[in-house]
Design a protein around this motif. Structure first.
Motif: not given
Length: 584
Positions: A518-524
């Motif tokens: 979920d964090t990686e999605l937010g960064m993307e």
């Protein structure tokens, strides 16, 4: 033939800084009241899309400019100051150029309210500039300890000389802290860098390497920031260790609380925690964890996130998870530290080496004539001082020591635009590789620190620096995956290979993996947002004055598009209204 720099090549390209010096030098008018210039006291260079009233207030500093102009004239023995101009607008200080009746000039700076703790930031900056310019000559010898007195140049760093200063606003004749100093010799590197040929740039890198070699020649017994001994209530004389192992006691200076930006930014300036000094690298690194814990516990609102869009359908920041990640860190930190004491020792460094802070000789631009802006310079472990100068920074594959950068294999098949981009990256990688090779040849200890900075241990120490803002999910994910690399950590081998201290149930592991995804999605999403905003993208929350309305309108549009893309419910939309990082 490699291109060499010449004065004629930059004719007409001198920046506003140099043009301003010329205008100030030629001015003879004397306003009756310098305090009638409101732009001297306000911040007008940009606007904030979030929390603007607070940000502006932090940079509004009332003081007596008439008195500061008088002090500037007195500092160089001039009859009077005939012109005052701003030298741009800093985020943490207000810089000015004062021109005297006889044509001499003085640079003045007044710190803003967000610059640092009252007294400490200014006092440390003055002492640091004095220290890097000169140390002291031998007074007496006893045992292996050398006691010094009388100024002499040792570190060999060209820096402006401080002429007058006050670090206590209540005692200052202008009603605020200030520093008056010499005008930096030369011109900013930004003026000439693009016009310099490869040979001149390589010579400049050699010059910078010599200066950093001098910085790496002297370590300190404590970690924190540097001060004059009399500016601290409780202090002991600086104990320095030279490269040959001899020790030097410098009674004029002492180590006190750190003024590093990591202890001040994003609301940390108002939080109570241990600011040093610290006697060991482990104390220093543990203090980072305790600092972030204090921030998480004391801050009413967590600081905004710069790298991710976190909210419903992505990752939701969690104080308990942040505290859990920091608990992991405090249990790990002694295993993450390098075993080589030479790269853990405390060194004084300038960690903001960009085009505007490095001044060079106009005729020989590879010769560094001055390094400015020592505000927030501090004493850290050498492995925390390893970032390349910003003008060598690039996004590209890492290079081994003797590996030459190469153009992409499909370079001939690329479009002209893509080829140009690849050539620019290749050029920067060549410069970066040369800097790294030079460091290996001349400052081997610094090179070993650079090697450590590429390890998992260093990554896990760096990630906790801003856990109050972001990073707890990725930190827990890294800890979960650390078991496979546990025996390779330097501190683990040194401690006799103790067993991995953590166990994660399948449910805990699944939650950690989902949080990381979920964090990686937010960064993307944040990365895509910045690309779509283009020139209207806020930089540290700021946009140009003339772009403010357009940027705010586009950000509102992008928020609506994001919520539609994620399929948010009405309740989730209300949450996004609260956690969207680009709203006042």
């Amino acid at each position: 033939m490699p291109r060499l720099f010449t004065r004629s090549r930059i004719a007409g390209k001198l920046p506003s800084f140099v043009s301003m010096l010329r205008r100030a030098h030629s001015s003879t008018s004397l306003p009756t009241d310098w305090n009638s210039r409101p732009e001297f006291f306000k911040f007008t260079a940009a606007r904030w899309v979030c929390n603007e009233e607070h940000e502006m207030a932090m940079r509004h500093v009332p003081f007596d400019m008439n008195e500061l102009a008088k002090l500037a004239a007195q500092s160089v023995g001039a009859a009077r100051c005939v012109n005052v101009e701003q030298m741009g607008q800093g985020l943490f200080c207000k810089p000015f150029i004062f021109t005297m009746e006889d044509g001499s000039q003085v640079v003045g700076k007044v710190p803003t309210r967000n610059a640092g703790l009252p007294h400490f930031m200014t006092a440390s900056e003055v002492a640091t500039m004095d220290f890097v310019r000169s140390l002291t000559s031998v007074l007496s010898l006893h045992a292996d300890l050398i006691v010094y007195s009388q100024a002499r140049n040792v570190l060999g760093t060209p820096a402006p000389k401080v002429l007058a200063w006050s670090s206590r606003a209540s005692e200052s004749p202008i009603g605020a802290e200030f520093i008056l100093m010499e005008v930096a010799r030369g011109i900013p590197l930004a003026v000439v860098w693009d016009e310099m040929g490869i040979e001149a740039k390589c010579k400049l890198i050699v010059s910078l390497g010599k200066i950093q070699n001098a910085w790496a020649s002297t370590s300190f017994s404590q970690y924190g920031s540097l001060y004059y001994a009399y500016d601290l209530d409780h202090s002991q004389p600086c104990l320095l260790t030279k490269r040959d192992g001899s020790q030097v006691e410098e009674p004029r200076f002492a180590v006190g609380p750190s003024n590093a930006r990591s202890l001040l930014d994003d609301g940390r300036i108002n939080v109570k925690f241990d600011r040093g000094p610290w006697d060991t690298v482990e104390q220093y690194k543990r203090a980072v964890g305790y600092r972030e814990i204090s921030c998480i516990q004391q801050m009413a609102e967590l600081p905004p996130v710069a790298v991710g869009l976190y909210g419903p359908r992505t990752y939701t920041r969690s104080r308990p998870k942040k505290l859990a990640a920091l608990d992991y860190y405090l249990q790990l930190v002694n295993h993450l530290l390098p075993t080589d004491p030479s790269i853990s020792a405390s060194f004084l460094w300038h960690n903001d080496l960009h085009y505007q802070n490095i001044f060079v000789d106009l005729e020989k631009p590879w010769e560094i004539s001055s390094i400015i802006d020592w505000q927030s310079s501090d004493l850290r472990p050498l492995f925390d001082h390893v970032q390349k100068p910003f003008f060598l920074d690039h996004v590209g594959p890492p290079l081994k020591l003797r590996e030459r950068p190469k153009l992409p294999e499909n370079f001939s098949e690329m479009s002209p635009e893509a080829q140009k981009e690849a050539e620019n990256l290749h050029y920067l990688m060549e410069m970066s590789a040369y800097f790294k090779l030079l460091t290996y040849r001349d400052t081997r200890t610094l090179y070993h620190a650079m090697e450590f900075a590429e390890t998992k241990s260093f990554e896990m120490m760096q990630l906790v620096q801003k856990l109050a803002e972001d990073g707890e999910a990725m930190y827990q994910w890294l800890v979960k995956g650390l078991e496979e690399e546990w025996s390779n950590l330097p501190g683990v081998r040194a401690a006799g290979n103790p067993s991995f201290p953590f166990h994660f149930s399948s449910e805990e592991a699944s939650t950690i993996d989902q949080d990381a995804a979920d964090t990686e999605l937010g960064m993307e999403l944040m990365s895509s947002l910045k690309v779509s905003l283009g020139d209207l993208c806020p930089d540290r929350g700021m946009v140009r004055q003339d772009s403010y309305d357009a940027a705010r309108a586009l950000l509102r549009q992008k928020k609506e598009e994001l919520m539609a893309q994620l399929g948010c419910s009405e309740d989730e939309r209300r949450v996004w209204d609260h956690c969207w990082p680009f709203d006042n």
